[in-house]
Enzyme design. Sequence first.
Site, PDB file in Angstrom:
ATOM      1  CG  ASP A   7      27.668  65.671  72.916  1.00 26.18           C
ATOM      2  OD1 ASP A   7      26.659  67.169  72.341  1.00 26.18           O
ATOM      3  OD2 ASP A   7      28.562  65.828  73.374  1.00 26.18           O
ATOM      4  CB  CYS A  64      29.655  66.786  70.462  1.00 25.84           C
ATOM      5  SG  CYS A  64      31.656  67.012  69.585  1.00 25.84           S
ATOM      6  CB  THR A  66      34.364  71.488  69.999  1.00 21.66           C
ATOM      7  OG1 THR A  66      34.731  70.065  69.954  1.00 21.66           O
ATOM      8  CG2 THR A  66      34.651  72.099  70.753  1.00 21.66           C
ATOM      9  CG  HIS A  97      39.012  68.645  46.558  1.00 24.32           C
ATOM     10  ND1 HIS A  97      39.993  69.201  46.745  1.00 24.32           N
ATOM     11  CD2 HIS A  97      37.750  68.902  46.164  1.00 24.32           C
ATOM     12  CE1 HIS A  97      39.591  70.187  45.924  1.00 24.32           C
ATOM     13  NE2 HIS A  97      38.967  69.901  45.623  1.00 24.32           N
ATOM     14  CG  HIS A 133      39.928  64.420  43.853  1.00 27.32           C
ATOM     15  ND1 HIS A 133      40.660  65.703  45.003  1.00 27.32           N
ATOM     16  CD2 HIS A 133      39.660  65.789  43.277  1.00 27.32           C
ATOM     17  CE1 HIS A 133      40.673  66.686  44.227  1.00 27.32           C
ATOM     18  NE2 HIS A 133      39.917  67.095  43.576  1.00 27.32           N
TER      19      HIS A 133
HETATM   20  C1  RB5 Z   1      30.419  68.300  76.192  1.00 27.63           C
HETATM   21  O1  RB5 Z   1      30.660  69.266  77.314  1.00 27.63           O
HETATM   22  C2  RB5 Z   1      31.744  68.341  75.289  1.00 27.63           C
HETATM   23  O2  RB5 Z   1      33.041  67.931  75.636  1.00 27.63           O
HETATM   24  C3  RB5 Z   1      31.598  67.970  73.850  1.00 27.63           C
HETATM   25  O3  RB5 Z   1      30.299  68.223  73.191  1.00 27.63           O
HETATM   26  C4  RB5 Z   1      32.194  67.949  73.433  1.00 27.63           C
HETATM   27  O4  RB5 Z   1      32.604  69.523  72.684  1.00 27.63           O
HETATM   28  C5  RB5 Z   1      33.650  67.053  72.664  1.00 27.63           C
HETATM   29  O5  RB5 Z   1      34.818  67.563  71.756  1.00 27.63           O
END
Ligand code: RB5
Length: 142
Positions: A7, A64, A66, A97, A133
Amino acid sequence: MIGIGSDHGGFALKQAIMKHLEARGLEYRDYGTYSEASCDYPDYGKAVALAVAEGSCDRGILICGTGIGISITANKVPGIRAALCGDCFSAEATRLHNDANILALGARVVGEGLALKIVDTFLDTPFSNDERHIRRIRKIEG
Ligand code: RB5
């Protein structure tokens, strides 16, 4: 073929990873996003996960902010084992694994240098093929 997607939160790191894959001579397909404009991570997580699940890509890399939302999305697709990694130990272990077929990264969590090492570890580590595994992966699939 490696499928890659992100994203807006992962866009800059995706560009750096693609440059790195090119330098390594590895083929990839970019599933977007193609700018830093705000967008929805499930659209890109789903596109790469479907490409890996149907076999048009062997592995996937998803980014993304996180790494969490995009990995949750990918793991909803049957046959996908997406691993969110913030260190090389986890990237190696999830290949050995779990035979993870998608690497997820959080661009707001790891710096570019570490992210590229995690990518290399993930791509260069084969599945162990150990019976235990294989048995456990079958149990994930039900
Ligand atoms: C976008 O602001 C953020 O929510 C997205 O990149 C991600 O971290 C979602 O899990």
